[in-house]
Design an enzyme around this catalytic site. Structure first.
Site, PDB file in Angstrom:
ATOM      1  N   ARG A  62       0.856  -1.188   0.000  1.00  0.00           N
ATOM      2  CA  ARG A  62       0.000   0.000   0.000  1.00  0.00           C
ATOM      3  C   ARG A  62       0.890   1.236   0.000  1.00  0.00           C
ATOM      4  O   ARG A  62       1.977   1.235   0.594  1.00  0.00           O
ATOM      5  CB  ARG A  62      -0.871   0.041   1.259  1.00  0.00           C
ATOM      6  CG  ARG A  62      -2.017  -0.948   1.236  1.00  0.00           C
ATOM      7  CD  ARG A  62      -3.134  -0.537   0.287  1.00  0.00           C
ATOM      8  NE  ARG A  62      -4.255  -1.478   0.325  1.00  0.00           N
ATOM      9  CZ  ARG A  62      -4.396  -2.501  -0.515  1.00  0.00           C
ATOM     10  NH1 ARG A  62      -3.505  -2.723  -1.463  1.00  0.00           N
ATOM     11  NH2 ARG A  62      -5.445  -3.302  -0.408  1.00  0.00           N
ATOM     12  N   HIS A  92      -0.571   0.477  -9.892  1.00  0.00           N
ATOM     13  CA  HIS A  92      -1.307  -0.462  -9.027  1.00  0.00           C
ATOM     14  C   HIS A  92      -1.861  -1.633  -9.841  1.00  0.00           C
ATOM     15  O   HIS A  92      -3.066  -1.931  -9.803  1.00  0.00           O
ATOM     16  CB  HIS A  92      -2.426   0.258  -8.263  1.00  0.00           C
ATOM     17  CG  HIS A  92      -2.825  -0.463  -6.996  1.00  0.00           C
ATOM     18  ND1 HIS A  92      -3.220   0.183  -5.848  1.00  0.00           N
ATOM     19  CD2 HIS A  92      -2.858  -1.798  -6.698  1.00  0.00           C
ATOM     20  CE1 HIS A  92      -3.504  -0.710  -4.905  1.00  0.00           C
ATOM     21  NE2 HIS A  92      -3.288  -1.919  -5.398  1.00  0.00           N
TER      22      HIS A  92
END
Lengths: 312, 312
Positions: free
Chosen positions: A227, A275
């Site tokens: 993250r 991502h």
């Protein structure tokens, strides 16, 4: 009996991929932001990062399904209704994709592919042996859950020495285990390539910081596929610019999409990807949520319900 | 007893790496092109591609050691003295390095890393799912010796369906086997990523040609890490330009170093590297040749003596 209503909180461009697969199923899909709905009609939620406060407005919510392996997008909501089961998406395909991404970038770094890429347009034939042998290139994995284990196995199979750091001690064949705050520094001191696969919690937020980078061997390399909240971006840039770190691969960012103004886009030692290390395939995710709902509807509980207190 | 003389026929920049490790050993190194020597004083040769005709001028030669896994650099010498044992360098490190290189480039292609590399300097956040799933991306390996088996295993472990084509049928766990000329077309028709790991022989020279590319599925990808002589370079460029092939990775070339004038350097669909997929490490190669010489000197024979007739 009416079909249970599943509220889908997903990016607009994705919902088109999902709803066709749900329309003929045992649930009724409701797309947040597109379809009108009564809050007390919603039985289940599927999403990744719902607007904070939204879930507590759904009085008859039975369970929440996370579209990713990480559930920080739910737990960061201070009003998350903690009595509602939160189901984490654990999928072999997702773990395998993540391991592929990690393996690819370890090899690109280890084999100096970027140097060859740079030499090619200049028509330069520059042979070199590996500056560091595989058996001397120590991989350290932060986080040793399903994905960490799969990645560690592939890396060990390729001849890299692999260690892993986790909250509690975990065993893995051929992987050296470090656990807890007390062993973090020793873990870092023997890690040439650091891979972050941690869940994002209060304890792990910002773990990739100046102090961590200073504890790594000179010239270490960092890969963050967990993250954006794990990384203090300005600390990374400082460590790269000072030459402490030789490079970084980032698939996740503090703000996503990564703002156009971010210096990470064009930093010569940073590979930035949007991502995509592991993207849930619609068909697999649809099966995950349908199977889970079927279990709840018959009074059972699916696997991988998250402990909301520890976020594991 | 005098030490046996080992004639080293290696690039000048390499001999400096090797001789220090040999000077204190049971052999006496003689560097071709640097040291004067009497042809009848040479007992052994270590090299990669000796000048044709040289070996037959050494009347007391007992054995020849190849610095690479391929021995075409010796067998292409029409005057190679066929009664002299030729020992092939088979080394775990070399196979592992080659497998790493192959794996890295399969993943770069499969995961579209080049698209992300191109988007990054333009600050473009472009998410996409895998256009073809891993389990649907069929790898075909031409040649199924030591290196092929190691590469196949890693690729299968990552979830790719793997098949291999070889001269004679060979078994490998989880790998579909094709053998001989009769099965080449069927092998190619089910190969999305073709990896050439063949030895270079009269039969395999030029095997990567227009006919082969036409037999692959539309948009297939080619990786050649064997020998430049396997590839008809103009056929590759034509297949790339026509869109039949989606790209190629080449580590070996008809002429090496690849001439500055070669269009391969700057072809947008070609990754060209300077024959570095696996480079023999001096320490490992020194041990290989010293162990081999010790065996010959005590009347034994090392493993991996090549069948000079079939080049296997």
């Amino acid at each position: 009996m009416a079909k249970p209503n599943l509220l889908m909180i997903v990016p607009a461009k994705w919902s088109g991929l999902w709803t066709p697969q749900l329309n003929d199923s045992a649930v009724h899909p409701v797309v947040h932001g597109e379809d009108a709905y009564a809050p007390d009609g919603i039985d289940y939620v599927l999403g990744f990062r719902p607007p904070p406060g939204l879930l507590k407005t759904l009085p008859k919510l039975k369970a929440v399904f996370s579209l990713g392996a990480g559930v920080d997008g739910f737990l960061s909501d201070p009003d998350y209704p903690k009595h509602i089961p939160l189901v984490r998406f654990v999928d072999e395909t997702l773990s395998a994709e993540m391991a592929q991404f990690v393996l690819m970038h370890v090899l690109i770094h280890h084999r100096h592919q970027r140097l060859f890429d740079a030499a090619q347009p200049k028509r330069q034939w520059r042979q070199m042996t590996l500056p560091r042998r595989t058996e001397d290139t120590r991989i350290g994995i932060l986080g040793f859950g399903e994905i960490g284990r799969v990645a560690a196995q592939h890396l060990a199979d390729l001849g890299f020495p692999v260690s892993a750091w986790s909250r509690t001690r975990k065993k893995g064949p051929g992987v050296k285990s470090f656990a807890g705050d007390a062993e973090l520094e020793a873990f870092l001191a023997q890690t040439d390539i650091l891979i972050c696969l941690l869940p994002l919690t209060r304890q792990t937020a910002g773990i990739l910081n100046a102090k961590t980078f200073a504890a790594l061997p000179q010239g270490a390399f960092v890969i963050n596929v967990a993250r954006g909240g794990h990384l203090i971006e300005k600390d990374l840039i400082a460590a790269l610019d000072a030459g402490r770190l030789s490079g970084a691969v980032l698939d996740v960012f503090q703000t996503e999409p990564l703002p156009e103004t971010s210096p990470l886009w064009t930093h010569p030692k940073v590979t930035a990807t949007p991502h995509i290390a592991a993207i849930s395939q619609p068909a697999v995710a649809v099966r995950f949520v349908l199977d889970g709902i079927a279990k709840f509807e018959r009074g059972a509980r699916p696997d991988n319900i998250v402990d909301v207190e520890t976020a594991y």
